[in-house]
Design a protein around this motif. Sequence first.
Motif, PDB file in Angstrom:
ATOM      1  N   UNK A 112       0.849  -1.190   0.000  1.00 42.71           N
ATOM      2  CA  UNK A 112       0.000   0.000   0.000  1.00 42.71           C
ATOM      3  C   UNK A 112       0.887   1.243   0.000  1.00 42.71           C
ATOM      4  N   UNK A 113       0.522   2.210  -0.814  1.00 43.81           N
ATOM      5  CA  UNK A 113       1.280   3.449  -0.900  1.00 43.81           C
ATOM      6  C   UNK A 113       0.635   4.473   0.023  1.00 43.81           C
TER       7      UNK A 113
ATOM      8  N   UNK B 241       4.068  -2.653   3.672  1.00 49.78           N
ATOM      9  CA  UNK B 241       3.968  -4.042   3.235  1.00 49.78           C
ATOM     10  C   UNK B 241       3.237  -4.834   4.311  1.00 49.78           C
ATOM     11  N   UNK B 242       2.121  -5.453   3.912  1.00 50.25           N
ATOM     12  CA  UNK B 242       1.315  -6.244   4.845  1.00 50.25           C
ATOM     13  C   UNK B 242       1.181  -7.670   4.349  1.00 50.25           C
ATOM     14  N   UNK B 243       1.085  -8.597   5.292  1.00 42.73           N
ATOM     15  CA  UNK B 243       0.799  -9.986   4.942  1.00 42.73           C
ATOM     16  C   UNK B 243      -0.697 -10.140   4.708  1.00 42.73           C
TER      17      UNK B 243
ATOM     18  N   UNK C 101      12.278 -10.736   0.958  1.00 39.10           N
ATOM     19  CA  UNK C 101      11.878 -10.586  -0.444  1.00 39.10           C
ATOM     20  C   UNK C 101      10.796  -9.520  -0.579  1.00 39.10           C
ATOM     21  N   UNK C 102       9.889  -9.455   0.371  1.00 39.49           N
ATOM     22  CA  UNK C 102       8.831  -8.442   0.342  1.00 39.49           C
ATOM     23  C   UNK C 102       9.426  -7.046   0.502  1.00 39.49           C
ATOM     24  N   UNK C 103      10.379  -6.894   1.424  1.00 41.94           N
ATOM     25  CA  UNK C 103      11.036  -5.595   1.609  1.00 41.94           C
ATOM     26  C   UNK C 103      11.806  -5.193   0.353  1.00 41.94           C
ATOM     27  N   UNK C 104      12.461  -6.161  -0.298  1.00 39.80           N
ATOM     28  CA  UNK C 104      13.212  -5.872  -1.515  1.00 39.80           C
ATOM     29  C   UNK C 104      12.270  -5.431  -2.638  1.00 39.80           C
ATOM     30  N   UNK C 105      11.131  -6.085  -2.757  1.00 36.43           N
ATOM     31  CA  UNK C 105      10.157  -5.701  -3.773  1.00 36.43           C
ATOM     32  C   UNK C 105       9.652  -4.277  -3.525  1.00 36.43           C
ATOM     33  N   UNK C 106       9.415  -3.925  -2.277  1.00 37.21           N
ATOM     34  CA  UNK C 106       8.995  -2.565  -1.937  1.00 37.21           C
ATOM     35  C   UNK C 106      10.106  -1.570  -2.271  1.00 37.21           C
TER      36      UNK C 106
ATOM     37  N   UNK D 246      -0.648  -8.358   8.999  1.00 34.60           N
ATOM     38  CA  UNK D 246       0.525  -8.007   9.804  1.00 34.60           C
ATOM     39  C   UNK D 246       1.495  -7.191   8.961  1.00 34.60           C
ATOM     40  N   UNK D 247       2.070  -6.163   9.567  1.00 35.76           N
ATOM     41  CA  UNK D 247       3.033  -5.316   8.861  1.00 35.76           C
ATOM     42  C   UNK D 247       4.360  -6.036   8.728  1.00 35.76           C
ATOM     43  N   UNK D 248       4.838  -6.122   7.496  1.00 33.60           N
ATOM     44  CA  UNK D 248       6.174  -6.679   7.243  1.00 33.60           C
ATOM     45  C   UNK D 248       7.186  -5.574   7.430  1.00 33.60           C
ATOM     46  N   UNK D 249       6.939  -4.441   6.764  1.00 32.42           N
ATOM     47  CA  UNK D 249       7.880  -3.357   6.863  1.00 32.42           C
ATOM     48  C   UNK D 249       7.355  -2.141   6.130  1.00 32.42           C
TER      49      UNK D 249
END
Length: 72
Positions: A7-8, A58-60, A29-34, A64-67
């Motif tokens: 989400x932006x 970034x949420x699952x 990987x999720x943080x890298x994609x962001x 839950x917040x990933x980052x």
Amino acid sequence: MPRCFFHLRPGSRIVARNGVGHDCPDDAAARELARLGTGLFVLDPFLPVLFKHYCFEVLTADGETVSPSGAG
């Protein structure tokens, strides 16, 4: 493979909600994609000034917040 949603947001409100998500093998990987998505905005000659106050949250699938990924 967990699905993450990007989400932006500028501060506390969401301006673009990702309803589809993306399969990411892990949080890194999720943080890298962001981070890569943020880089695409920063490369645009007109958007960096506008985008520096935005971040990807970034949420699952469970919410839950990933980052949060800072833009600038």
